[in-house]
Write an enzyme that holds these catalytic residues in place. Structure first.
Site, mmCIF file in Angstrom:
data_model
loop_
_atom_site.group_PDB
_atom_site.id
_atom_site.type_symbol
_atom_site.label_atom_id
_atom_site.label_comp_id
_atom_site.label_asym_id
_atom_site.label_seq_id
_atom_site.Cartn_x
_atom_site.Cartn_y
_atom_site.Cartn_z
ATOM 1 C CG ASP A 245 -1.827 1.162 1.316
ATOM 2 O OD1 ASP A 245 -2.641 1.314 0.397
ATOM 3 O OD2 ASP A 245 -1.730 1.931 2.288
ATOM 4 C CD GLU A 282 -2.193 1.878 -3.625
ATOM 5 O OE1 GLU A 282 -3.331 2.072 -4.085
ATOM 6 O OE2 GLU A 282 -1.885 2.140 -2.445
#
Length: 649
Positions: A245, A282
């Protein structure tokens, strides 16, 4: 707890054999939330719904769905965070739930459903879980017994069951922030060494650009905590892949050390082959670390050469239209930009916009490789770095495995909900279904690692919710009985959506916006056909930049191209033979509202035929796709991606 205690290991755990995936480019990912997966599945015993053990029941609707995907080629199941989550009370007796029967009787555009959820949204069993409490412990709310070590056994049973059905497991990790800092009740790291584990501003306050207290993995012991946690999950829970993340908030050096630590794990010494563990995340560039402000960070523009995958927002935005932070009516290549304009936004009428987005899609299909060249919209030869994406280069990878291709994931509106916004209001449900599969086809046939949001193959809706992280089970529902796609279950929660409610109401209230079970089943079956096509040929899964550059090309390019049609050719007649069955493959993505023909003079006299998996597949309209050998002309129905193959020899 002794993690090596035999009582905490399912039978056969130490000798568990993993499904074999030869290269990262052979991976396809399906992303789900552990609770979503089974909490409404009536084929699961009630006491096991929303738990790890729901993944151990092979005859349930959800597991049958996964088994069919695995049979078609799916390799990895991505689980949203499953470490110890701060905002879910593990004492299930304290959970509160709304009256679902009452909510089902309310109007599809009512404010009442979300009003019932709002007071209890922090008191139920649902949260996406991007709020770490204890990194090295697995979440207890997904276990049948939340006290003690039962969660360890059940987590392992889940991994084992998924591996035995042919799926590898992705662990979604969140090291960029924690839930709390300082002297908060849920603060952990600041009580070890105050101030050390976090990134501080010039006033000594913790940065929160991620949403929450930002950790500083550039500090040695925070990096050590991250790496030790990953090694623990790899060795003790046999996790096969990690998704990071907000990876861009870590330094590139941090991620390189992660890769090195995993690569050092061996079957003989550690029980796992660390080199087979795929890492992706990400690579967004924002906050106090943006543009390398605190060192070279792990963003899209810096990742090339590491082998670490990053999400490709370029292809996503071009296919969907607009971006996830606004532009809800802006169309893309899968829902009618320019060729079927919705009459609501001026940019939708722009051929120039269409041609730019088409080039963004082309480079995305080609692994998003910086060095890949083709004829751009202006007629000149361009490489991937010369294509514009909001002022940045569209391409940034050096290897196809660094390209995570997707058009939807847990964030933002589902693909179905974006199509509802963007397609012209008169679009029929049959057309919307075709747009959905068209959008997914750009992912299925791209070079790199395809990533699919669970339920996108079932027309999944969240009733137009743009951020369902804490919207409860009601708006996040998955229905593996294929009865409903969850559209029109009320206006989504006001906290994130109220400014768009008036725009949403007409869509939610319109009964024609509701797909039937037949529409959902058709999408499910057509999606599996696409997976079968991808795994029928290594040409869809090229492993090096050199092979992509040599074997992949685009037709129908430049300023005179047929708008809305992308034609991709894959060639096995150059270099070493990779595909024993196909000499060439031609993929035509027809994002146009009518059947379209495209002639290739060099292919006249060839014996191209519709791919067998599509010719015998679930889409009757697909069989109208044809190739005229005399003229070298391909013909493809509206809103259809057709794949043609030329046999070897």
């Amino acid at each position: 707890v002794n993690l090596n205690d035999a009582e905490l290991k399912p039978e056969g755990w130490d000798k568990l054999e993993k499904p074999v995936v030869e290269a990262p480019e052979d991976i396809t990912v399906y992303e789900t939330h552990i609770r979503d997966f089974s909490v409404f599945d009536e084929s699961v015993p009630e006491e096991l719904r929303g738990t790890y053990l729901a993944f151990t029941l092979p005859d349930t609707n959800g597991m049958q769905h996964l088994a069919a995907l695995a049979e078609a080629g799916l390799t990895h199941l991505h689980l949203l965070p499953s470490f110890d989550i701060a905002t879910i009370n593990e004492n299930k007796r304290r959970w509160l739930e709304p009256d679902y029967e009452a909510m089902a009787a309310m109007a599809p555009d009512s404010e009442e459903q979300q009003a019932l959820i709002d007071p209890i949204r922090d008191l139920d069993g649902f949260n996406w879980g991007y709020d770490p409490y204890h990194y090295m412990a697995v979440e207890g709310s997904y276990a049948t017994e939340t006290d003690g070590a039962q969660r360890i056994l059940e987590y392992r049973q889940m991994v084992q069951a998924l591996n035995e059905m042919g799926l590898l497991v992705v662990n979604d990790v969140v090291f960029n922030h924690t839930n709390a800092w300082g002297q908060s009740n849920r603060s952990v790291l600041d009580r070890v060494v105050p101030g050390y584990y976090y990134r501080l501003n010039d006033e000594g306050r913790v940065y929160t650009s991620t949403c929450c207290p930002n950790t500083a993995t550039e500090h040695n012991m925070m990096r050590r905590l991250m790496i030790d946690t990953l090694v623990l999950y790899a060795t003790q829970y046999k996790i096969d892949s990690f998704r990071f993340d907000l990876m861009g908030h870590h330094m590139l050096a941090d991620m390189v050390e992660v890769r090195e630590a995993l690569d050092a794990l061996t079957l003989s010494a550690d029980g796992v082959d660390g080199q087979s563990i795929y890492v992706y995340g990400e690579g967004w560039n924002f906050g106090e670390v943006a543009d390398n402000a605190r060192g070279i960070n792990a963003t899209q523009m810096n990742i090339a050469g590491t082998g670490i995958g990053v999400f490709n927002d370029r292809l996503r935005d071009a296919v969907r239209g607009g971006n996830p932070f606004g532009d809800r009516l802006n169309q893309g290549l899968s829902n009618g930009l320019f060729v079927f304009a919705n009459g609501k936004v001026e940019v939708n009428e722009s051929l120039e916009r269409l041609l730019l987005l088409a080039d963004n899609v082309r480079i995305g299909l080609a692994g998003n490789l910086r060095e890949f060249t083709f004829e751009g919209a202006g007629g000149e030869l361009v490489d991937g770095t010369q294509i514009d994406y909001n002022g940045s280069p569209a391409a940034y990878t050096a290897d196809p495995q660094e390209n995570i291709i997707y058009v939807s994931k847990h964030d933002n509106e589902t693909l179905y909900d974006t199509i509802m916004y963007k397609a012209p209001d008169a679009t029929t449900m049959d057309e919307r279904v075709r747009m959905q599969i068209l959008g997914l086809s750009y992912v299925a046939y791209a070079q790199g690692v395809p990533f699919f949001h669970a339920g996108s193959d079932m027309l999944r809706s969240k009733s137009m919710d743009r951020d369902s992280y804490n919207s409860g089970d009601w708006f996040n529902r998955l229905d593996f009985s294929y009865t409903t796609n969850n559209f029109g279950v009320g206006l989504p929660p006001a906290e994130k959506n109220q400014s768009d409610w008036e725009m949403m109401r007409p869509f939610l209230a319109n009964p024609d916006s509701q797909p039937t079970s037949d529409h959902i089943v058709a999408t499910v079956e057509r999606f599996r056909d696409m997976l079968r096509v991808r795994y029928s040929s290594p040409l869809f899964r090229l492993r090096t930049a050199e092979d992509v550059i040599a074997r992949l090309s685009f037709l129908n390019t430049g300023p005179e191209q047929i708008p809305g049609l992308i034609v991709m050719a894959l060639d096995d007649t150059v270099g070493e033979d990779l595909d024993p069955n196909h000499a060439r493959i031609v993929v035509l993505f027809n994002g146009r509202p009518e059947a379209t023909s495209f002639a290739v003079e060099d292919f006249a006299g060839s014996e191209f035929a519709l791919h067998p998996a599509l010719a015998a597949g679930a889409d009757a309209v697909m069989t109208e796709a044809s190739f005229d050998a005399e003229m070298g002309t391909f013909s493809v129905p509206a809103w259809t991606t057709a794949v043609f193959v030329l046999p070897q020899g």
